[in-house]
Design an enzyme around this catalytic site. Structure first.
Site, short mmCIF file in Angstrom:
data_model
loop_
_atom_site.label_atom_id
_atom_site.label_comp_id
_atom_site.label_asym_id
_atom_site.label_seq_id
_atom_site.Cartn_x
_atom_site.Cartn_y
_atom_site.Cartn_z
N LYS A 144 1.00 -1.11 0.14
CA LYS A 144 0.07 0.10 0.01
C LYS A 144 0.89 1.45 -0.19
O LYS A 144 0.73 2.15 -0.80
CB LYS A 144 -1.19 -0.10 1.00
CG LYS A 144 -1.96 1.17 1.33
CD LYS A 144 -2.84 0.85 2.37
CE LYS A 144 -3.97 2.00 2.53
NZ LYS A 144 -5.12 1.89 3.51
N GLU A 172 9.97 -5.96 3.98
CA GLU A 172 10.02 -7.20 3.29
C GLU A 172 9.64 -7.11 2.05
O GLU A 172 10.37 -7.71 1.35
CB GLU A 172 9.15 -8.16 4.29
CG GLU A 172 9.48 -8.37 5.76
CD GLU A 172 8.76 -7.51 6.65
OE1 GLU A 172 8.55 -7.69 7.78
OE2 GLU A 172 7.97 -6.44 6.09
N GLY A 208 -5.67 -4.98 5.83
CA GLY A 208 -4.86 -5.96 4.78
C GLY A 208 -5.35 -7.36 4.90
O GLY A 208 -5.26 -7.99 4.06
N ARG A 209 -5.84 -7.92 5.88
CA ARG A 209 -6.55 -9.02 6.21
C ARG A 209 -7.70 -9.50 5.37
O ARG A 209 -8.39 -10.55 5.43
CB ARG A 209 -6.53 -9.63 7.52
CG ARG A 209 -7.31 -8.97 8.44
CD ARG A 209 -6.86 -9.12 10.12
NE ARG A 209 -7.35 -8.12 11.07
CZ ARG A 209 -6.86 -6.97 11.29
NH1 ARG A 209 -5.66 -6.61 10.71
NH2 ARG A 209 -7.52 -6.28 12.30
N GLU A 225 -5.14 -11.70 14.07
CA GLU A 225 -4.84 -10.20 14.07
C GLU A 225 -6.11 -9.52 14.35
O GLU A 225 -5.82 -8.28 14.91
CB GLU A 225 -4.29 -10.14 12.62
CG GLU A 225 -3.47 -8.78 12.54
CD GLU A 225 -2.80 -8.37 11.25
OE1 GLU A 225 -1.42 -8.97 11.09
OE2 GLU A 225 -3.22 -8.27 10.18
N HIS A 279 -3.20 -38.11 10.98
CA HIS A 279 -1.88 -39.28 11.37
C HIS A 279 -0.81 -38.30 12.12
O HIS A 279 0.22 -38.54 11.95
CB HIS A 279 -1.37 -39.56 9.91
CG HIS A 279 -2.28 -40.62 9.30
ND1 HIS A 279 -2.28 -42.11 9.62
CD2 HIS A 279 -3.42 -40.39 8.44
CE1 HIS A 279 -3.20 -42.43 9.11
NE2 HIS A 279 -3.93 -41.64 8.24
N LYS A 339 8.45 -4.58 14.35
CA LYS A 339 9.18 -3.82 13.26
C LYS A 339 9.87 -2.48 13.68
O LYS A 339 11.01 -2.33 13.12
CB LYS A 339 7.87 -3.37 12.51
CG LYS A 339 7.17 -4.16 11.73
CD LYS A 339 6.13 -3.27 10.77
CE LYS A 339 5.26 -4.53 10.00
NZ LYS A 339 4.15 -4.16 9.08
#
Length: 548
Positions: free
Chosen positions: A206, A212, A267-268, A353, A384, A512
């Site tokens: 954005k 990152e 964001g999510r 979040e 399993h 951050k």
């Protein structure tokens, strides 16, 4: 004590919990042959069975009283009206506008946002049409074969989940790649497979400053230039999903190939926005619109259905029941569909979040549990691995089982075996196996006497472990859209009940901030001393052992 835990609805539930906590679901089913019909419903192509929960009709009535007391219906109206319910950031919460298919306006600060939403959507569709048809090509005139989405968090988890889930609907020429971590192994391994002539990079950030993402974007840019040698070609092979036109242009991306989204899209929740460009390219206009349509259908259901018939509301209150009254700390998402393998990871961000908060909307620390730890993997693999703990462990872990009836690409006997296990697990978690059943089984096997007595305790299953079952005819874009929206609204309802802000995420900021300071320390020669003893020691150990 908080006003929530002293409220009439909460106290009524606490008293009711004492009455029903010892009940076993096996007995509840035997007592009521209509239990399945009472506790199941369908909407948006999703069939939801919640009869295998430790509930009675009174339980559900009291839980819905809690929903009303928390003002959930009123808060739903506020969200759909564009009110700024994200109070800590003074923002509206309007991911629902991104899949709004009717002609009704949705306003923020007096402005109808739908014209801008529809304009960006159409720009995405035109771009995706050109990529898919081969009209838009790379610098040598070749059609694109590989799309690399560079983003992190919601700019990665949504697109990668949807593209993996709907690979049967994807364009056969296009290979989708997703880069998120700053660990260089990921992008280096992906770049090794690519031809710069036929690769398109989508840089999803954005602000166009996310560390990152921009680090990976610069690595991709350098890789491209090392092989092409002409910066002018960047414009054809890199596009941006951002609002920072200046930074995008400085990177070398044509701002005509920049796709906008807005601060009222968390964001999510952003896969419905231009962040979904990779999805639109892979699926194409029709199937991407179907994805939006499925979510819109669930939005309409959530907004209009009575609480008693409202899927997100029911899913939400069942979670509150186990988290706040049974003390469940985690929630398992178990899809019996390999295509949905990334769905649990997507829901981790969506739920944790959003509702991983300890302070309520009034700034007071809560005295009750909020969001659970969400986890999971493909269901058959889980059987399993960790299902042993779920069946016989000491912790109560509610489970959502998800599957589709049709598996068009799967030959027999795979599909039948898969679904037999799916249904068997929900029954096993509910029924368990009591001592009499264990002894009868051992007698039949010829194990008797002291050997039987020694073995019996190890083979008893308590059962009474709660599960929800979500079935769809087939995993399609429309059904997946409805499924995602179902969980979005579930998170909303739970956050409203807990009186927390589900739409900020201040908890991601501290790490951050500290990382920026430590990055400078790692570049500075000599001993680092500005942190606690452990952090100083670890940084200095790294510096001593890093090849120079």
């Amino acid at each position: 004590m908080s006003s929530l835990t002293q409220s009439p609805a909460w106290l009524a539930l606490a008293e009711h919990f004492k009455e029903v906590s010892g009940l076993h679901m096996r007995d509840l089913f035997e007592q009521d042959p209509q239990r399945y019909e009472k506790f199941s419903l369908e909407s948006g192509g999703l069939f939801f069975d919640y009869s295998k929960n430790r509930i009675t009709e009174k339980t559900m009535s009291l839980l819905l009283d809690l929903v009303r007391q928390a003002g959930v219906p009123e808060r739903i109206e506020k969200m759909f009206a564009g009110e700024k319910i994200n109070i800590t950031e003074n923002r509206a919460v309007l991911h629902i506008a991104l899949r709004n298919l009717d002609k009704n306006p949705i306003t923020v600060d007096g402005e109808n946002v739908m014209p801008k939403v529809n304009a960006v959507k159409e720009k995405m569709f035109q771009f995706s049409d050109e990529i898919r048809s081969g009209e838009r090509v790379g610098y040598t005139g070749k059609a694109f074969t590989d799309i690399v989405n560079v983003g992190i968090g919601g700019s990665d988890l949504g697109p990668v989940m949807v593209c993996n889930a709907l690979k049967d609907f994807g364009h056969q020429r296009l290979n989708m790649h997703f880069v998120s971590t700053v660990d260089g192994d990921q992008i280096v391994s992906i770049l090794k497979k690519l031809n710069p002539e036929t690769t398109l990079f989508i840089i999803a950030s954005k602000t166009f400053t996310t560390q990152e993402t921009i680090t990976n974007a610069r690595t991709a840019r350098q890789w491209f230039l090392d092989r092409v040698g002409n910066e002018a070609h960047i414009a054809k092979h890199f596009v941006a999903v951002s609002t920072n036109a200046k930074a995008v242009a400085e990177f070398g991306i044509d701002t005509n190939n920049m796709f906008e989204f807005w601060d009222w899209v968390g964001g999510r929740y952003s896969l419905w926005s231009a962040i979904g460009l990779a999805i639109a390219i892979y699926l194409g206009r029709h199937d991407y619109q179907d994805l939006l349509h499925g979510a819109y259908t669930m939005d309409e259901h959530f907004k209009n259905k009575p609480l008693e018939q409202n899927l997100p509301v029911i899913l939400a209150v069942l979670g509150v029941w186990y988290i706040n009254f049974f003390g469940a700390a985690t929630h398992l998402i178990s899809p019996y569909n390999q295509s949905l393998q990334r769905f649990p990871a997507y829901l981790q961000q969506l739920d944790m979040e959003s509702n991983g908060k300890t302070v309520d909307l009034d700034g007071q620390r809560v005295d009750y549990q909020t969001g659970p730890v969400v986890w999971g993997d493909a269901g058959i693999n889980g059987q399993h691995a960790y299902y042993q703990m779920l069946h016989q462990g000491s912790q109560l872990v509610p489970i959502d089982f998800i599957a589709s009836v049709e598996h068009p690409e799967i030959p027999e006997p795979h599909s039948t075996i898969l679904m037999a296990n799916f249904f068997a697990q929900t029954e096993a978690f509910m029924r368990g196996k009591n001592e009499a059943e264990v002894r009868a089984e051992l007698n039949k096997a010829g194990i008797v006497g002291e050997a039987q007595d020694a073995l019996v305790p190890h083979k008893i299953f308590e059962g009474n472990r709660p599960t929800n079952t979500i079935l769809m005819q087939r995993l399609t874009p429309r059904r997946l859209g409805a499924l995602i929206a179902l969980y979005e609204h579930k998170v909303f309802v739970q956050g409203t009940i807990w009186n927390i802000n589900s739409y900020d995420q201040w908890g991601v900021e501290l790490g951050k901030q500290l990382a920026k300071a430590i990055e400078a320390d790692l570049h500075t020669p000599g001993l680092t001393t500005g942190h606690d003893a452990s952090t100083n020691g670890l940084i200095n150990y790294y510096k001593r052992n890093t090849p120079r």
